[in-house]
Design a protein around this motif. Structure first.
Motif, PDB file in Angstrom:
ATOM      1  N   THR A   5       0.838  -1.197   0.000  1.00 41.22           N
ATOM      2  CA  THR A   5       0.000   0.000   0.000  1.00 41.22           C
ATOM      3  C   THR A   5       0.872   1.245   0.000  1.00 41.22           C
ATOM      4  O   THR A   5       0.599   2.205  -0.732  1.00 41.22           O
ATOM      5  CB  THR A   5      -0.931   0.007   1.228  1.00 41.22           C
ATOM      6  OG1 THR A   5      -1.678  -1.194   1.257  1.00 41.22           O
ATOM      7  CG2 THR A   5      -1.871   1.188   1.198  1.00 41.22           C
ATOM      8  N   ASP A   6       1.929   1.240   0.790  1.00 40.12           N
ATOM      9  CA  ASP A   6       2.851   2.371   0.840  1.00 40.12           C
ATOM     10  C   ASP A   6       3.517   2.580  -0.527  1.00 40.12           C
ATOM     11  O   ASP A   6       3.697   3.708  -0.978  1.00 40.12           O
ATOM     12  CB  ASP A   6       3.926   2.156   1.908  1.00 40.12           C
ATOM     13  CG  ASP A   6       3.391   2.232   3.331  1.00 40.12           C
ATOM     14  OD1 ASP A   6       2.253   2.734   3.488  1.00 40.12           O
ATOM     15  OD2 ASP A   6       4.096   1.783   4.250  1.00 40.12           O
ATOM     16  N   TYR A   8       2.301   1.730  -3.535  1.00 42.63           N
ATOM     17  CA  TYR A   8       1.340   2.307  -4.489  1.00 42.63           C
ATOM     18  C   TYR A   8       1.000   3.764  -4.152  1.00 42.63           C
ATOM     19  O   TYR A   8       0.794   4.590  -5.021  1.00 42.63           O
ATOM     20  CB  TYR A   8       0.075   1.447  -4.563  1.00 42.63           C
ATOM     21  CG  TYR A   8       0.294   0.153  -5.297  1.00 42.63           C
ATOM     22  CD1 TYR A   8       0.723   0.166  -6.620  1.00 42.63           C
ATOM     23  CD2 TYR A   8       0.108  -1.074  -4.675  1.00 42.63           C
ATOM     24  CE1 TYR A   8       0.941  -1.016  -7.310  1.00 42.63           C
ATOM     25  CE2 TYR A   8       0.323  -2.259  -5.349  1.00 42.63           C
ATOM     26  CZ  TYR A   8       0.748  -2.233  -6.673  1.00 42.63           C
ATOM     27  OH  TYR A   8       0.970  -3.395  -7.355  1.00 42.63           O
ATOM     28  N   SER A   9       0.979   4.048  -2.911  1.00 39.75           N
ATOM     29  CA  SER A   9       0.727   5.427  -2.477  1.00 39.75           C
ATOM     30  C   SER A   9       1.874   6.342  -2.925  1.00 39.75           C
ATOM     31  O   SER A   9       1.648   7.426  -3.461  1.00 39.75           O
ATOM     32  CB  SER A   9       0.578   5.467  -0.961  1.00 39.75           C
ATOM     33  OG  SER A   9       0.411   6.784  -0.509  1.00 39.75           O
ATOM     34  N   GLN A  13       1.844   9.345  -5.717  1.00 41.96           N
ATOM     35  CA  GLN A  13       2.343  10.687  -5.437  1.00 41.96           C
ATOM     36  C   GLN A  13       3.383  11.112  -6.470  1.00 41.96           C
ATOM     37  O   GLN A  13       3.402  12.261  -6.907  1.00 41.96           O
ATOM     38  CB  GLN A  13       2.926  10.761  -4.024  1.00 41.96           C
ATOM     39  CG  GLN A  13       1.884  10.701  -2.945  1.00 41.96           C
ATOM     40  CD  GLN A  13       2.494  10.671  -1.555  1.00 41.96           C
ATOM     41  OE1 GLN A  13       3.704  10.531  -1.381  1.00 41.96           O
ATOM     42  NE2 GLN A  13       1.636  10.785  -0.541  1.00 41.96           N
TER      43      GLN A  13
END
Length: 154
Positions: A5-6, A8-9, A13
């Protein structure tokens, strides 16, 4: 799962940041193109208006009409001399407008008909201040134009 998740986040960004940078570059390019277009339009307007004022002066049929056309021409020159003095034109336009006003002022100042009318039109210390400042600043250029006109006539 948290690491994925980090990732893809962070990727999202980065993509957003890249899109923002691209968008800013595109907007900068559009502004540059718009400025050039506006500059060209202003230059075309100046040249058209100069031609119209000169034509009105040539076409005037009697002395009062000639005098009115001449005063309007002087006011036109004053307006653009003010813009030049205030550095409102980009470099390319500035050069063309400067040359046109210089030529016009040489013709007026060398004319036995129009020079006295210019002197008579100056009714106070504030009349045609921009033209006087323009003439002072462009004394050498006016002399060069005058010499070129004399050489061409000979």
């Amino acid at each position: 799962m948290s690491t994925e998740t980090d990732f893809y986040s962070a990727l999202g960004q980065c993509v957003s940041a890249a899109a923002g940078v691209f968008g800013l570059g595109f907007i900068g390019w559009q502004i540059m193109v718009a400025r050039r277009t506006a500059d060209l339009q202003a230059l075309q307007t100046f040249l058209r208006d100069a031609k119209d004022h000169e034509a009105a002066l040539i076409k005037a049929s009697d002395q009062p009409e000639k005098d009115q056309a001449f005063i309007e021409y002087l006011n036109f020159l004053e307006t653009y001399a003010t813009a030049l003095n205030g550095k409102l034109f980009p470099a390319t336009s500035r050069e063309i407008v400067n040359d046109k006003i210089t030529d016009a002022l040489v013709v007026i100042s060398d004319s036995t008909e129009w020079h006295p009318k210019l002197a008579a039109a100056i009714t106070s210390h504030t009349t045609f201040v921009a033209l006087r400042r323009f003439m002072e600043r462009n004394r050498k250029a006016m002399k060069a134009v005058r010499e070129t006109r004399t050489n061409m006539a000979a």
